[in-house]
Design a protein around this motif. Structure first.
Motif, PDB file in Angstrom:
ATOM      1  N   LEU A 157      42.855  40.564  42.598  1.00 57.94           N
ATOM      2  CA  LEU A 157      43.690  39.228  42.391  1.00 57.94           C
ATOM      3  C   LEU A 157      43.754  38.651  43.902  1.00 57.94           C
ATOM      4  N   LEU A 158      43.417  37.348  43.806  1.00 58.56           N
ATOM      5  CA  LEU A 158      42.932  36.797  45.315  1.00 58.56           C
ATOM      6  C   LEU A 158      43.880  35.458  45.454  1.00 58.56           C
ATOM      7  N   PHE A 184      49.612  40.872  37.971  1.00 66.02           N
ATOM      8  CA  PHE A 184      49.530  42.429  38.575  1.00 66.02           C
ATOM      9  C   PHE A 184      50.419  43.065  37.387  1.00 66.02           C
ATOM     10  N   MET A 185      51.841  42.701  37.219  1.00 69.56           N
ATOM     11  CA  MET A 185      52.699  43.212  36.483  1.00 69.56           C
ATOM     12  C   MET A 185      52.181  43.327  35.004  1.00 69.56           C
ATOM     13  N   LYS A 200      43.692  50.628  40.186  1.00 70.86           N
ATOM     14  CA  LYS A 200      42.291  49.972  40.173  1.00 70.86           C
ATOM     15  C   LYS A 200      42.346  48.611  40.394  1.00 70.86           C
ATOM     16  N   ILE A 201      43.736  48.100  40.831  1.00 72.55           N
ATOM     17  CA  ILE A 201      43.921  46.680  41.065  1.00 72.55           C
ATOM     18  C   ILE A 201      44.131  46.484  42.683  1.00 72.55           C
ATOM     19  N   SER A 202      43.732  45.756  43.344  1.00 73.43           N
ATOM     20  CA  SER A 202      43.909  45.292  44.551  1.00 73.43           C
ATOM     21  C   SER A 202      44.410  43.788  44.534  1.00 73.43           C
ATOM     22  N   TYR A 210      40.252  37.291  39.719  1.00 76.06           N
ATOM     23  CA  TYR A 210      41.304  36.121  39.312  1.00 76.06           C
ATOM     24  C   TYR A 210      41.752  35.539  40.738  1.00 76.06           C
ATOM     25  N   ILE A 211      41.630  34.166  40.862  1.00 72.56           N
ATOM     26  CA  ILE A 211      41.901  33.669  42.229  1.00 72.56           C
ATOM     27  C   ILE A 211      42.979  32.718  41.921  1.00 72.56           C
ATOM     28  N   PHE A 212      43.973  32.547  42.777  1.00 72.23           N
ATOM     29  CA  PHE A 212      44.979  31.500  42.867  1.00 72.23           C
ATOM     30  C   PHE A 212      44.866  30.895  43.743  1.00 72.23           C
ATOM     31  N   ALA A 213      44.701  29.348  43.578  1.00 75.41           N
ATOM     32  CA  ALA A 213      44.514  28.387  44.638  1.00 75.41           C
ATOM     33  C   ALA A 213      44.971  27.025  44.103  1.00 75.41           C
TER      34      ALA A 213
END
Length: 1457
Positions: free
Chosen positions: A1245-1246, A1184-1185, A1196-1198, A1275-1278
């Motif tokens: 961002l998920l 995000f940063m 515009k970013i969640s 963009y998914i982090f998992a």
């Protein structure tokens, strides 16, 4: 009261444990989807797995979970099943896998549907196995598994494959098992069945006798599952129709009630509760053959017939029963009197009585009966005793839960419910017996779900108060709670007399005194308790000495010593004189001191039960023991009002429209309420502004011939009226003499008539507002269906314009049927406000709009659409219109004061305005053969002076027709003024705001909007007012609870016994998340999360599926469009620049980024279900940063995540890293996927959090919501190794894993970029391997940006070189300080978080002065974040390995509250 044992939580295995398992190794060899070279099928593998892994572990859920998750059923078991290889191990393995899928709440039958050939053979094998002797081949545990499998089959009747097998079991031939006399009796009741029976007799002569066996302790679970199966068979009409007679003839209930298990308090408690449910359903008030509900009179007649037939048998054959035979029914139909008469008889005599009633086979002469006397007596008594009617039972039930229900694990399970055992709960499945059954199941479940939340609140508040035993044996409170206070005094002040025919008081009131020695804002909350707020009165008698610590892991009741819980409803606070302070506009009196007394209503039913217990059993008086009062948050505290609404519905003749009745219960033709089958289908409809052009209309009806009534293309402009071919006779086609379809061509021909909207006046604001959306053909079909009478179901996938369709339907109904009123219902205030804002943009007169409830404050408009807002609007509008009348009067030169009231204005219109208009028309209208003179239209026009402020000239003078239309438009404008004044006249006659608002609601408003909760709460008031409506439109219908969807259908009284409801439009998406149910047991076991919308889809009600989305890039849409029928993209998704341009600084528009353990820790769980993952949280914030530093707007970013714990962790990190930094800022939202449903943003961002088990993302509906929130980038982090193996998620994750699993960034590409999506970048691509690397990269990037900005400012200001050097020297000192701090990072305790936060606040002011100061402060004030990684207050920092101590990964429970 004995404390219930705490259930154990099922801990999911980690990925490493999964990989180490023998099962996983076998999967990798034989069936894992990602393995290309698999070994051939080997039946021995199945035998080995079953014996060594399943049976040996005693069917351990952990082992079965692993097997099911590895796709054992899909890729090995069913794929290779055939009669040749079928064996016990094979059958049992399949049953275990299916049962596990149901426990996990994932689709179970898809695999069988794909390969259905061997299912009939398999099902027959299961039935044989279920009937096998217990001491034979199948153990009791195995038979329990088989029973559960069969129960799941009976609850899946919507699946054709299952239904075809089950229907063979439950049908008329099963009556072969009835004894001959009973069979004859049943066939006499329904004569038409005899013909079918004779046919069956020819084909089938025998049936195996049913084997029974005694119940022992080892068989408890089997018995519970068996009774559960019986309940499910009784609660469905298709199975009940034949099975109820068999069950009655077998006397199963009597046998069970006499069994030892019922009398075992602990072991048999659940069994007894299940038996009570079975007894309830066997005697349910319904005719088994017709399916009609039985009235109370009919039930009484059935009861009297039974007793009198018993009396006749007694009189004719048993002299010892003469007294019984000659008594009246009311004297002998209680249990006591029946036992008195039949108790002295011998067993043989009792058997003979039963055989005369066809209950038992005839006893042969000179033989003794084989039945126990206890059984025979119970059989006769239980069959003939008077039963209290169901509605009477309900009316006598207390609405508030007591301690007996709140902590009963069988009824209200804890959050650790695993799905293994069965529960004494009703289920919401596809079908219901009657509306009464439907309401009752929903009533019970809604009550219990509320009870679960009440239990959590009580446990939280009371444990915070720390009740301990004092030295003298009393109670002392060592803590305090915001939501609870110790009671100083409690007195019952009124017990009103019962109503006639009732035995409970009409009203019970009490006074509760508390001492509010608390902070002012908490005191205000207590004093702000309003009328009808619900509180709970609690008695605690602690046994623990002062200072004992409370342990959340141990049972609550025994630690606290809780004895009683009773509910109450606030009437109001008392003033100094002991009078209730009423709510109203007057300010509340200021009370002195801290003592406050509240007058409360107690539950009369509960009070009567408690007093009866005190008097009859000598129990203590509950109402003299209370020592705590607890309140709840107002938003969560509406359960009593909803329960009262449901109970009131059950006490009235709830009239559902005939065309809906069977569909709501789940029977009949599911498409019978579709507009094409409705008898009152409308042929011609005005589509108003729906179509933008004639070409748009033609493309909207593919496959139809469009005939336009005018040939001139210039006249083929909207609006259009369309005449549709209406088929006669329920949609069946007529055939001509040759057998050809006579109307095939006609059925596809639409007659289109363009028409001109009459001129509304000469002012610009008179022009109607128009729709600008080019609807697709499926959207047009939805709009057409919504305008026709009947039930319309619209399935709207994400981004397909559900709200636009809803608004257009409302607008079209408003214009086509101006006398009809439409009710709009949604799940949330947010959705209602979105809908309302779009309605206001269409051609709908705002005086006809009304918004009920508390959400109208959030409407993004200056106008107030609440009840009182509309009253004020009417009053203000009345004054404006009367001013216009005054101006008109002056322009006409009429003396007097015509604008004094609405009434005088009406007379003025009638005698002055109309007379002038009629005179004008007589002068200018076409006279005979003479051509009309254009100039006369303007010359004789009487209102020139009034319209002097309109754009001039008013009359164009081009043609007579045009000018006459303008003149008529001017008159329409004037007439509308007086029409509105006539409507507003009531506001002059009604003086109070309340009366005016009621009038608006009942008479004036045409479109009324409210949430489903408001409808449930206010039904009583609305019905009392005489509220009426003709149409209902429900948005977010798949998110509304079943009962909250049903109640809005009945917010009005019927007219002449019929409902006036004409249309019911439901718009929703059952592939997205269902209603929120907090308790897992009600969600999984009772299926309470099933919305009415979803049930209708399951039953087969026709739907209109919107099929074109305009929200997301086509590539992002592919991640979820597999879940829908033919979901494509609107043209603008390919054409608009924002969709075709790449995401700056990022190589891909979507990416799955693998996140490994950070410092050896993956997911953690400080509280139940409060999951966190530090590595993912830090990675998400770092990305995000990075995006913000490139120039992306933060709003515009969640950032989304699947768990609340992670949400709090990410928020903490953002607060520390960048929240107050003007260069970065905060994202638009940091929330959970569930909370974000219905919303969207450009970039998502998920974080998926879990590393041990997939968790609730396995619910595909949650996956669809998660994948469909982003418009341009996702963009998914998992933990990829975990999620890629999940069968349900495969369609999405196969696309995600096709791209690299490391983040690919282009740091030198600025935002916005000109690069097209999919093009190779001209800048260098950098691959980020892990989170620390990303954090360091962002830190360096940030520092570089600060230094660049600093130099730029110095150059701009053209300062002397000395000052520049000084500034740089200052900055280098700060950088050194930062390096030192990084070398020795502070390890702080969580208790220091507040200090860190205050330092953050103090530094926030510094960050906003100059960039150099921002850089300085970001370096000098480094403190650990709430996530306990090294973080700065206002700027990013490189993540050091030592900075993340594993023990500090999650906030303490207190911090998370």
């Amino acid at each position: 009261m004995a404390a219930p044992a705490q259930p154990k939580k099922i801990v999911a295995p980690t990925v490493s444990q999964i990989n180490a398992e023998f099962v996983t190794q076998l999967a990798c060899k034989y069936w894992a989807p990602h393995i290309k070279k698999k070994s051939p099928f080997d039946i021995k593998v199945i035998e080995d797995i079953y014996e060594k892994e399943i049976v040996k572990s005693r069917f351990a859920i952990r082992k079965i979970m692993l097997l099911e998750f590895s796709q054992y059923l899909e890729n090995y078991l069913w794929m290779n099943y055939s009669p040749e290889v079928s064996s016990k191990a094979y059958l049992m393995s399949i049953c275990c896998m299916v049962n596990e899928k149901f426990r996990e709440n994932v689709p179970a039958w898809e695999t069988f549907k794909k390969k259905p050939d061997h299912f009939p053979f398999f099902f027959k094998c299961i039935l044989k196995a279920a009937l096998a002797e217990t001491d034979g081949e199948f153990s009791l545990h195995e038979q329990t598994v088989l029973l559960l499998f069969l129960d799941h089959c009976f609850n899946s009747l919507e699946v054709d494959l299952i239904r075809s097998q089950v229907q063979q079991l439950i049908s008329l031939p099963m009556w072969m098992g009835l004894q001959p006399a009973r069979l004859e009796l049943e066939l006499k009741k329904t004569p038409k069945l005899r013909k079918f029976w004779n046919l069956i007799k020819k084909n089938d002569e025998k049936m195996d006798p049913e084997a029974r066996e005694p119940v022992t302790m080892d068989k408890v679970h089997y018995c519970e599952r068996f009774i559960e199966l019986m309940i499910d068979l009784e609660a469905l009409l298709p199975t009940r129709r034949w099975f109820n007679t068999i069950l009655d003839d077998s006397h199963l209930l009597v046998h069970c009630y006499l069994s030892n298990l019922v009398h075992r308090e602990e072991d048999g408690h659940l069994f007894s509760q299940l038996l009570d449910m079975l007894k309830f359903y066997t005697g349910f008030e319904i005719n088994d053959q017709t399916g009609n509900a039985l009235t109370e009179n009919e039930m009484t007649t059935i009861h009297y017939d039974r007793i009198t037939s018993l009396q006749r048998a007694a009189f004719a054959h048993f002299p010892e029963l003469y007294d019984f035979a000659l008594s009246n029914v009311a004297e002998v139909d209680t249990r006591e009197s029946l036992v008195k008469f039949f108790g002295p008889l011998s067993s043989n005599t009792l058997h003979q009585v039963a055989s005369y009633l066809c209950l038992l086979p005839t006893l042969p002469k000179n033989e003794d009966t084989t039945f126990d006397k206890e059984f025979l007596l119970e059989l006769l008594v239980s069959r003939h005793e008077r039963r209290i009617s169901q509605i009477q039972q309900l009316n006598q039930m207390p609405l508030y839960p007591t301690e007996k229900i709140i902590w009963d694990e069988n009824i209200v399970p804890t959050e650790y419910y695993s799905g293994e055992g069965c529960l004494a709960l009703p289920k919401l499945n596809l079908q219901f017996l009657t509306l009464h059954d439907y309401l009752l199941r929903n009533f019970n479940l809604f009550r219990l779900e509320s009870t679960y939340e009440i239990r959590q609140d009580i446990e939280d508040s009371v444990s915070r108060m720390k009740p301990w035993q004092s030295e003298y044996g009393g109670v002392v409170f060592g803590g305090w709670a915001r939501m609870a206070q110790p009671i100083v005094a409690f007195t019952v002040v009124e017990v009103a007399k019962p109503n006639i025919g009732e035995n409970w008081p009409t009203r019970v009131r009490a006074d509760v005194t508390i001492n509010l020695n608390v902070r002012d804002h908490i005191k205000d909350e207590w004093e702000g308790l309003r009328k009808h707020d619900v509180c709970f009165l609690i008695t605690v008698r602690p046994t623990k000495p002062y200072g004992t610590k409370f342990d959340r892991r141990r049972p609550f009741i025994e630690q606290i010593g809780l004895v009683y819980v009773r509910g109450c409803e606030i009437q109001g606070m008392l003033d100094d004189k002991g009078r209730v302070i009423e709510d109203g506009p007057e300010p509340r009196p200021n009370l002195r001191g801290e003592s406050r007394t509240f007058r409360v209503f107690l539950d009369p039913n509960q009070y009567q039960q408690d007093m009866t217990n005190t008097i009859q059993n000598g129990a203590e008086d509950v109402y003299e023991t209370f020592n705590i009062i607890m309140r709840r948050k107002p938003k969560e505290n509406n359960f009593k009002a909803v329960l009262e609404t449901i109970r009131n519905l059950m006490n009235t003749d709830c009239v559902v429209p005939d065309w809906l009745h069977d569909i709501i219960l789940g029977y009949g033709d599911p498409s019978s309420a579709h507009y094409s089958k409705m008898p009152n289908q409308i042929a011609t409809l005005d589509f108003n502004d729906t179509f933008l052009s004639i070409e748009h209309l033609k493309t909207s009806f593919p496959g139809h011939n469009v005939k336009v009534t005018v040939d001139d293309p210039a006249l083929q402009i909207p609006p259009f009226r369309i005449t549709f071919p209406v088929r006669s006779g329920k949609g069946k086609k007529r055939k001509d003499a040759d057998g050809e379809d006579e109307d095939t061509e006609e059925a596809k021909t639409l007659i289109v008539e363009p028409h001109v909207i009459p001129n509304r006046g000469p002012y610009p604001y008179n022009q109607p507002k128009r729709n600008t959306i080019q609807f697709t053909h499926t959207q047009i079909e939805a709009i057409r269906a919504g305008m026709q009478p009947g039930l319309t179901m619209v399935v709207g996938p994400p981004g397909t314009g559900k709200t636009d369709v809803a608004v257009q339907i409302i607008s079209n109904i408003y214009h086509n049927f101006p006398e009809q009123r439409t009710l709009i219902v949604t799940h949330s205030n947010q959705a209602l406000n979105q809908l309302f804002e779009k309605i206001m943009a269409l051609d709908i007169d705002e005086r006809h709009l009304l918004r009920l409830g508390h959400g109208e404050e959030e409407l993004e408009t200056e106008k107030d659409f609440s009840r009182y807002g509309r009253v004020n609007y009417v009053l203000a509008r009345r004054i404006e219109l009367l001013e216009e009348v005054k101006r008109l009067q002056k322009s006409l030169g009429v003396p007097g004061d015509a604008s004094y009231t609405c009434e005088t204005a009406g007379y003025f219109f009638l005698y002055q305005v109309m007379s002038r208009w009629e005179e004008y028309i007589s002068k200018v209208k076409n006279k005979g053969n003479t051509l009309p003179d254009v100039t006369e239209v303007s010359t004789f026009f009487p209102f020139h002076e009034y319209f002097a402020n309109a754009p001039q000239p008013i009359f164009k003078g081009r043609s007579y027709e045009e000018d006459m239309e303008i003149a008529e438009g001017c008159f329409r404008h004037i007439k509308k003024i007086f029409t509105q004044l006539e409507e507003f006249r009531a506001s002059e006659l009604l003086r109070s705001g309340l009366d005016r608002s009621k009038y608006l609601l009942v008479k004036e408003a045409k479109i009324i909007a409210m949430t489903c909760t408001h409808a449930a709460l206010k039904r009583h008031d609305l019905v009392k007012l005489g509220f009426k409506y003709d149409n209902i439109l429900m948005e977010e219908a798949a998110q509304i609870l079943e009962i909250e969807t049903f109640i809005p259908l009945l917010l009005q009284n019927p007219q002449d016994g019929f409902s006036r409801l004409k249309r019911w439009i439901m718009i929703g998406d059952h592939h997205q998340l269902p209603p929120v149910i907090k308790n897992m047991a009600f969600q999984k076991y009772s299926n309470m999360e099933q919305s009415l919308f979803t049930r209708f889809v399951r039953v087969g009600v026709p739907t209109v599926d919107l099929d074109a989305q305009g929200r997301a890039r086509a590539s992002l849409c592919n991640l979820y469009n597999w879940r829908y029928k033919n979901l494509g993209n609107l043209p603008h998704v390919q054409l608009l620049p924002e969709f075709s341009t790449a995401n700056a600084g990022l190589l891909y528009d979507f990416q799955l980024i693998n996140v490994e353990d950070f410092q050896g820790v993956g997911e953690s769980e400080p509280n139940p279900y409060f999951y966190q993952n530090l590595g993912e949280a830090e990675y998400v914030v770092a990305l995000f940063m990075y995006m913000c530093l490139l120039g992306y707007p933060a709003d515009k970013i969640s950032i989304l995540t699947t768990y609340n714990g992670q949400k709090h962790l990410i928020r903490d990190i953002i607060n520390r890293r960048c929240g107050s930094n003007p260069l970065i800022g905060r994202p638009n939202k940091v929330t959970t996927v569930d909370r974000f449903q219905g919303q969207q943003n450009d970039y998502i961002l998920l974080s998926l959090v879990r590393t041990r088990a997939v968790g609730h993302l396995r619910d595909v509906r949650r996956l669809v919501v998660a994948m469909s929130r982003a418009r341009l980038g996702l963009y998914i982090f998992a933990r990829v190794s975990l999620f890629q193996n999940c069968f349900e998620l495969t369609p999405a994750f196969s696309q995600l894993t096709a791209r690299p699993l490391h983040l690919h960034i282009i740091p030198t590409e600025p935002f916005p970029t000109s690069r097209k999506n999919g093009e190779r970048p001209s800048h260098e691509v950098q691959i980020i391997k892990n989170m620390p690397q990303m954090a360091n990269f962002v830190y360096n990037m940030y520092m570089h940006l600060i230094q660049t900005t600093h130099h730029y400012h110095q150059t701009l200001l053209q300062l002397p070189p000395a000052m520049v050097e000084e500034g740089e020297e200052f900055q280098s000192q700060e950088t050194e300080l930062e390096t030192e701090e990084e070398a020795n990072p502070a390890q702080t305790d969580l208790s220091s978080l507040t200090d860190a936060t205050s330092s953050q606040e103090s530094s926030a002011s510094q960050t906003e002065s100059t960039p150099s100061e921002t850089g300085a402060s970001s370096n000098s004030e480094a403190t650990p974040a709430a996530s306990n990684t090294t973080a700065t207050v206002t700027g990013p920092v490189a993540v050091s390995a030592e900075a993340c101590a594993p023990q500090d990964v999650t906030p303490a429970p207190e911090e998370t509250k």
